[in-house]
Scaffold this motif. Structure first.
Motif, PDB file in Angstrom:
ATOM      1  N   GLU A  15      21.527  -3.451  25.589  1.00  0.00           N
ATOM      2  CA  GLU A  15      21.583  -3.412  24.123  1.00  0.00           C
ATOM      3  C   GLU A  15      22.956  -3.893  23.627  1.00  0.00           C
ATOM      4  OE1 GLU A  15      21.991   0.277  21.142  1.00  0.00           O
ATOM      5  OE2 GLU A  15      20.126   0.290  22.313  1.00  0.00           O
ATOM      6  N   GLN A  16      24.013  -3.435  24.273  1.00  0.00           N
ATOM      7  CA  GLN A  16      25.367  -3.849  23.888  1.00  0.00           C
ATOM      8  C   GLN A  16      25.587  -5.344  24.140  1.00  0.00           C
ATOM      9  OE1 GLN A  16      27.761  -1.133  26.210  1.00  0.00           O
ATOM     10  NE2 GLN A  16      28.058   0.241  24.463  1.00  0.00           N
ATOM     11  N   LEU A  17      25.120  -5.832  25.279  1.00  0.00           N
ATOM     12  CA  LEU A  17      25.291  -7.249  25.589  1.00  0.00           C
ATOM     13  C   LEU A  17      24.473  -8.136  24.657  1.00  0.00           C
ATOM     14  CD1 LEU A  17      25.379  -7.132  29.489  1.00  0.00           C
ATOM     15  CD2 LEU A  17      27.279  -7.662  27.944  1.00  0.00           C
ATOM     16  N   THR A  18      23.310  -7.668  24.268  1.00  0.00           N
ATOM     17  CA  THR A  18      22.490  -8.408  23.311  1.00  0.00           C
ATOM     18  C   THR A  18      23.199  -8.468  21.955  1.00  0.00           C
ATOM     19  OG1 THR A  18      20.477  -7.757  24.486  1.00  0.00           O
ATOM     20  CG2 THR A  18      20.209  -8.536  22.228  1.00  0.00           C
ATOM     21  N   ALA A  19      23.819  -7.367  21.561  1.00  0.00           N
ATOM     22  CA  ALA A  19      24.596  -7.346  20.312  1.00  0.00           C
ATOM     23  C   ALA A  19      25.784  -8.304  20.426  1.00  0.00           C
ATOM     24  CB  ALA A  19      25.075  -5.930  20.005  1.00  0.00           C
ATOM     25  N   LEU A  20      26.428  -8.343  21.579  1.00  0.00           N
ATOM     26  CA  LEU A  20      27.540  -9.277  21.791  1.00  0.00           C
ATOM     27  C   LEU A  20      27.053 -10.719  21.698  1.00  0.00           C
ATOM     28  CD1 LEU A  20      30.500  -9.845  22.529  1.00  0.00           C
ATOM     29  CD2 LEU A  20      29.824  -9.670  24.943  1.00  0.00           C
ATOM     30  N   GLU A  21      25.912 -10.984  22.278  1.00  0.00           N
ATOM     31  CA  GLU A  21      25.342 -12.333  22.218  1.00  0.00           C
ATOM     32  C   GLU A  21      25.110 -12.747  20.765  1.00  0.00           C
ATOM     33  OE1 GLU A  21      21.706 -14.893  24.267  1.00  0.00           O
ATOM     34  OE2 GLU A  21      21.580 -12.716  24.239  1.00  0.00           O
ATOM     35  N   GLN A  22      24.606 -11.823  19.960  1.00  0.00           N
ATOM     36  CA  GLN A  22      24.384 -12.121  18.546  1.00  0.00           C
ATOM     37  C   GLN A  22      25.710 -12.361  17.831  1.00  0.00           C
ATOM     38  OE1 GLN A  22      21.434 -12.731  16.881  1.00  0.00           O
ATOM     39  NE2 GLN A  22      22.931 -13.455  15.392  1.00  0.00           N
ATOM     40  N   LEU A  23      26.714 -11.551  18.129  1.00  0.00           N
ATOM     41  CA  LEU A  23      28.039 -11.746  17.515  1.00  0.00           C
ATOM     42  C   LEU A  23      28.625 -13.107  17.897  1.00  0.00           C
ATOM     43  CD1 LEU A  23      29.831  -8.266  17.796  1.00  0.00           C
ATOM     44  CD2 LEU A  23      29.019  -9.414  15.728  1.00  0.00           C
TER      45      LEU A  23
END
Length: 142
Positions: A15-23
């Motif tokens: 979930e955190q890495l997916t959020a980072l990818e979006q950022l």
């Protein structure tokens, strides 16, 4: 089933890495739009998220249940998905770095062009027909 704790930790990491990818995708968009204020806000969000990712990763790597589940190959699918997301983040980060480099080069080219034009337009000649670079060659100190 003890692997559910490990799976929850990995889900949180994904979930955190997916959020980072979006950022990182948002960052690329802001870099191309040249929006420094929004970019500063996003950079702060990215910093906080990276610290959270680092903290969770440290917790996961010390978790005995995770280590046992990983040794039994119970988490292979989740780990592969996390690795793939991490690779996409790294690729996006490289791309964003290239956008920044290209922007810096464009600014330098523009600066050089402006300075060259200024120097050409400030060129003057003295009473003997010799070239001088504008008012600075007249020793005017005012």
């Amino acid at each position: 089933m003890s692997s559910s704790v490990s799976q929850q930790l990995l889900n949180k990491q994904l979930e955190q890495l997916t959020a980072l990818e979006q950022l990182l995708n948002d960052e690329k968009e802001l870099l191309t739009q040249r929006d420094p204020e929004a970019l500063n806000t996003l950079t702060e969000q990215k910093k906080v998220l990276l610290e959270a990712i680092e903290g969770l990763d440290a917790n996961i790597s010390k978790n005995p249940q995770f280590l046992a589940d990983k040794a039994q190959n119970l988490l292979d699918d989740s780990l592969e998905e996390i690795q793939a997301t991490l690779l996409r983040c790294q690729e996006l980060n490289v791309i964003n770095g290239q956008v920044i480099t290209h922007s810096q080069l464009a600014v330098e080219r523009m600066k050089t062009t402006l300075l060259e034009r200024h120097n050409r337009s400030s060129m003057t000649y003295d009473n003997k027909g010799k070239k001088h670079a504008g008012l600075s060659s007249l020793d005017i100190k005012a």
